[in-house]
Design an enzyme around this catalytic site. Structure first.
Site, PDB file in Angstrom:
ATOM      1  N   GLY A   1       0.846  -1.195   0.000  1.00 50.48           N
ATOM      2  CA  GLY A   1       0.000   0.000   0.000  1.00 50.48           C
ATOM      3  C   GLY A   1       0.878   1.240   0.000  1.00 50.48           C
ATOM      4  O   GLY A   1       0.509   2.275   0.550  1.00 50.48           O
TER       5      GLY A   1
ATOM      6  N   ALA B   1       0.907   6.197   3.381  1.00 46.59           N
ATOM      7  CA  ALA B   1       2.342   6.002   3.171  1.00 46.59           C
ATOM      8  C   ALA B   1       3.019   7.348   2.935  1.00 46.59           C
ATOM      9  O   ALA B   1       4.085   7.637   3.493  1.00 46.59           O
ATOM     10  CB  ALA B   1       2.568   5.068   1.984  1.00 46.59           C
TER      11      ALA B   1
ATOM     12  N   LYS C   1      -5.149  -0.273  10.893  1.00 50.20           N
ATOM     13  CA  LYS C   1      -6.570  -0.341  11.219  1.00 50.20           C
ATOM     14  C   LYS C   1      -7.419   0.003   9.991  1.00 50.20           C
ATOM     15  O   LYS C   1      -6.901   0.683   9.118  1.00 50.20           O
ATOM     16  CB  LYS C   1      -6.922   0.583  12.401  1.00 50.20           C
ATOM     17  CG  LYS C   1      -6.772   2.089  12.063  1.00 50.20           C
ATOM     18  CD  LYS C   1      -7.791   2.938  12.744  1.00 50.20           C
ATOM     19  CE  LYS C   1      -9.058   3.102  11.971  1.00 50.20           C
ATOM     20  NZ  LYS C   1      -9.070   4.134  10.923  1.00 50.20           N
TER      21      LYS C   1
ATOM     22  N   HIS D   1      -2.995   4.165  15.544  1.00 50.31           N
ATOM     23  CA  HIS D   1      -1.944   5.175  15.728  1.00 50.31           C
ATOM     24  C   HIS D   1      -2.241   6.142  16.873  1.00 50.31           C
ATOM     25  O   HIS D   1      -1.346   6.813  17.372  1.00 50.31           O
ATOM     26  CB  HIS D   1      -1.648   5.916  14.410  1.00 50.31           C
ATOM     27  CG  HIS D   1      -2.664   6.952  14.040  1.00 50.31           C
ATOM     28  ND1 HIS D   1      -3.850   6.648  13.443  1.00 50.31           N
ATOM     29  CD2 HIS D   1      -2.664   8.304  14.182  1.00 50.31           C
ATOM     30  CE1 HIS D   1      -4.536   7.760  13.230  1.00 50.31           C
ATOM     31  NE2 HIS D   1      -3.839   8.779  13.671  1.00 50.31           N
TER      32      HIS D   1
ATOM     33  N   ASP E   1     -14.717   3.640  11.423  1.00 46.86           N
ATOM     34  CA  ASP E   1     -13.456   4.308  11.105  1.00 46.86           C
ATOM     35  C   ASP E   1     -12.774   4.887  12.359  1.00 46.86           C
ATOM     36  O   ASP E   1     -11.557   4.819  12.479  1.00 46.86           O
ATOM     37  CB  ASP E   1     -13.719   5.434  10.093  1.00 46.86           C
ATOM     38  CG  ASP E   1     -12.439   6.130   9.649  1.00 46.86           C
ATOM     39  OD1 ASP E   1     -11.471   5.419   9.322  1.00 46.86           O
ATOM     40  OD2 ASP E   1     -12.397   7.381   9.641  1.00 46.86           O
TER      41      ASP E   1
ATOM     42  N   HIS F   1      -9.914   4.299  17.635  1.00 40.65           N
ATOM     43  CA  HIS F   1      -9.334   5.400  18.418  1.00 40.65           C
ATOM     44  C   HIS F   1     -10.148   5.773  19.664  1.00 40.65           C
ATOM     45  O   HIS F   1      -9.619   5.887  20.758  1.00 40.65           O
ATOM     46  CB  HIS F   1      -9.168   6.645  17.553  1.00 40.65           C
ATOM     47  CG  HIS F   1      -8.480   6.396  16.237  1.00 40.65           C
ATOM     48  ND1 HIS F   1      -7.479   5.475  16.090  1.00 40.65           N
ATOM     49  CD2 HIS F   1      -8.657   6.950  14.998  1.00 40.65           C
ATOM     50  CE1 HIS F   1      -7.052   5.471  14.830  1.00 40.65           C
ATOM     51  NE2 HIS F   1      -7.759   6.356  14.146  1.00 40.65           N
TER      52      HIS F   1
ATOM     53  N   LYS G   1      -9.999  20.843  13.973  1.00 37.84           N
ATOM     54  CA  LYS G   1      -9.417  19.521  14.179  1.00 37.84           C
ATOM     55  C   LYS G   1      -8.820  19.525  15.563  1.00 37.84           C
ATOM     56  O   LYS G   1      -7.822  20.187  15.838  1.00 37.84           O
ATOM     57  CB  LYS G   1      -8.347  19.253  13.123  1.00 37.84           C
ATOM     58  CG  LYS G   1      -7.677  17.906  13.318  1.00 37.84           C
ATOM     59  CD  LYS G   1      -7.162  17.335  12.018  1.00 37.84           C
ATOM     60  CE  LYS G   1      -6.408  16.035  12.225  1.00 37.84           C
ATOM     61  NZ  LYS G   1      -7.262  14.912  12.613  1.00 37.84           N
TER      62      LYS G   1
HETATM   63  C1  BG6 Z   1      -7.631   7.501  10.757  1.00 37.09           C
HETATM   64  C2  BG6 Z   1      -8.977   7.559  10.089  1.00 37.09           C
HETATM   65  O1  BG6 Z   1      -7.486   6.316  11.471  1.00 37.09           O
HETATM   66  O2  BG6 Z   1      -7.493   8.595  11.651  1.00 37.09           O
HETATM   67  C3  BG6 Z   1      -9.175   8.886   9.389  1.00 37.09           C
HETATM   68  O3  BG6 Z   1      -9.104   6.513   9.165  1.00 37.09           O
HETATM   69  C4  BG6 Z   1      -8.917  10.045  10.323  1.00 37.09           C
HETATM   70  O4  BG6 Z   1     -10.486   8.987   8.844  1.00 37.09           O
HETATM   71  C5  BG6 Z   1      -7.568   9.868  11.033  1.00 37.09           C
HETATM   72  O5  BG6 Z   1      -8.907  11.236   9.579  1.00 37.09           O
HETATM   73  C6  BG6 Z   1      -7.361  10.927  12.107  1.00 37.09           C
HETATM   74  O6  BG6 Z   1      -6.073  10.820  12.643  1.00 37.09           O
HETATM   75  P1  BG6 Z   1      -5.324  12.074  13.247  1.00 37.09           P
HETATM   76  O7  BG6 Z   1      -4.067  11.526  13.822  1.00 37.09           O
HETATM   77  O8  BG6 Z   1      -5.092  13.026  12.126  1.00 37.09           O
HETATM   78  O9  BG6 Z   1      -6.248  12.639  14.277  1.00 37.09           O
END
Ligand code: BG6
Length: 449
Positions: free
Chosen positions: A10, A16, A135, A165, A222, A227, A317
């Protein structure tokens, strides 16, 4: 020093370009690393490097990748093509660890694992060979079980690294220390003192160009399954026997198994404009926002509402946790506008925490003000924090397993998600964060503002 060969499946994807390769580049000085980027597109190493730099939007540079990454054009769904990977591996001498990073959908986990094993690219029981699974691990409980049973034929649990992550994020790693290494917090972390816990994971962007994946997943699969529920388990686990990986996981699993959702409070919603995104069916009922209310039915925590919220296309965000404490019996006697004691754990964009306390205003009159006692990591002047993925890679290389999810955690969280999916929920529409906040307030009475 161990010599690690990382093969990325991938390798032409966004993940990536934006996370995996930049993190590996940053680790180049700490580990002896080489990378094989595997992809179906017809490219050679040099055109791959140009392609991925462009895609990384400034996160990668030619000098970072030249001599570090080699591109291998290979169809990974075709078992006969793995010989190419085997032959490429022969070009690297003295390798002490072989990591296969599967940054692909869960549908491909089985075929890739089997083909790696059939071609002597992984040997069962040999912890020199490990596979990391990005994931989501499965798309429901059944597929997750199937995948897990299947890959366990070729790998022992110690060779499996299930990625989430968020567990590599600084303040999520810090939750256990904050709770268990501070008496003042640990003693009040019970249903007697906590009024409610709120987890917010907000995103400003929409689905970007991931319609194929996202429309099948939605926010529940998702973000919530992985998370958000991971955060919830860290907040409601009991103290572990030790801080070794399995002892920590035993308690996290116990929290998840005891987490029950109050289904009448669930809110699912879809952002305005989602149906006009490229590749989304006009009648899609996929949720891009979820609000859940749950209770962890253990002696210590039962009765504390846990509110969990995540969604795309909402004002900013950011990710944070608010733990609100109950009033003291004394508080009523003050006849002053006292504020709530809230512990805010800030995960992104800031990393840190603070608690709001009531304090007397200095001077002759009796007045109160709310003060914040806190810590921002940025004030430590340690420069840029490492990416979550960097921490995860360095733990895989060192074979530290705490920040990776064990199978029973995945199973318990899919059970929770399935309990929500089974119910018939109305899909609201929203434009911004205020919209979802008012829907939640109207429908459930909960104030998430
Ligand atoms: C990913 C999701 O696991 O986490 C995404 O698939 C999401 O949809 C992302 O945008 C968010 O991660 P972070 O670290 O940017 O908050």
């Amino acid at each position: 020093m161990s010599k690690v060969l990382v093969s990325i499946f991938g390798s032409t994807g966004d993940l990536a370009a934006r996370k995996i390769l930049p993190s590996l580049v940053n680790l180049k000085n700490n580990f002896d690393l080489q990378i094989i980027a595997i992809g179906r597109r017809e490219m050679n190493t040099s055109s791959y490097i140009d392609f991925i730099i462009e895609k990384s939007q400034g996160k990668l540079k030619v000098n970072d990748l030249n001599g570090f990454v080699k591109y291998l054009n290979m169809k990974f769904t075709d078992e006969n093509e793995y010989e190419k990977l085997y032959n490429t591996h022969q070009g690297y001498a003295g390798v002490t660890k072989r990591l296969y990073y599967l940054a692909v959908g869960p549908d491909f986990f089985e075929i890739i694992t089997k083909s790696l094993s059939d071609n002597q690219l992984v040997e069962k029981n040999n912890i020199r060979d490990v596979i990391a699974f990005e994931k989501p691990f499965g798309e429901d409980l059944e597929s997750a079980k199937r995948i897990n049973n299947f890959i366990s034929r070729f790998l022992t649990e110690r060779q499996i690294f299930r990625i989430d992550h968020y567990l590599g994020k600084e303040m999520i790693q810090n939750i256990m220390m904050l709770r268990f290494a501070n008496r003042v917090i640990e003693d009040s972390w019970t249903k007697e003192s906590i009024k409610n816990i709120k987890i917010f994971v907000k995103e400003k962007e929409g689905i970007l160009n991931r319609s194929g994946y996202y429309d099948r997943a939605g926010a529940l699969r998702d973000m919530m399954q992985s998370h958000v529920l991971q955060i919830a388990s860290l907040l409601t686990m009991e103290p572990p026997k030790s801080y070794l990986s399995d002892d920590v996981k035993d308690k996290k699993v116990n929290a998840l198994v005891n987490l029950e959702i109050d289904h009448k409070s669930t809110i699912l919603a879809q952002y305005e404009g989602y149906l006009s995104e490229k590749g989304i069916p006009k009648n899609s009922k996929t949720e891009t926002f979820v609000f859940l209310k749950g209770f962890v039915k253990t002696k210590k925590f039962n009765g504390i509402p846990i509110y969990m919220l995540t969604g795309k296309k909402i004002d900013d965000k950011s990710a944070y946790i608010d733990v609100e404490f109950k009033e003291t019996a004394e508080q009523k006697k003050w006849h002053l506008p006292l504020s709530k004691n809230i512990l805010r754990i800030s995960i992104a964009p800031e990393d840190g925490f603070y608690i709001t306390l009531n304090s007397k205003v200095p001077g002759l009159r009796d007045q109160v003000k709310s003060v914040k006692l806190g810590y921002k990591i940025e004030s430590d002047n340690i420069g840029n924090l490492s990416e979550a993925y960097e921490k995860l890679f360095s733990d895989i290389f060192g074979h530290h397993r705490t920040l990776f999810t064990r199978w029973d955690e995945i199973k318990a969280s899919w059970n929770i998600i399935e309990s929500v999916l089974k119910e018939n929920h109305y899909i609201y529409k929203y434009d911004n964060f205020d919209d979802v906040i008012s829907i939640i307030k109207e429908q459930t009475g909960v104030d998430m503002s």
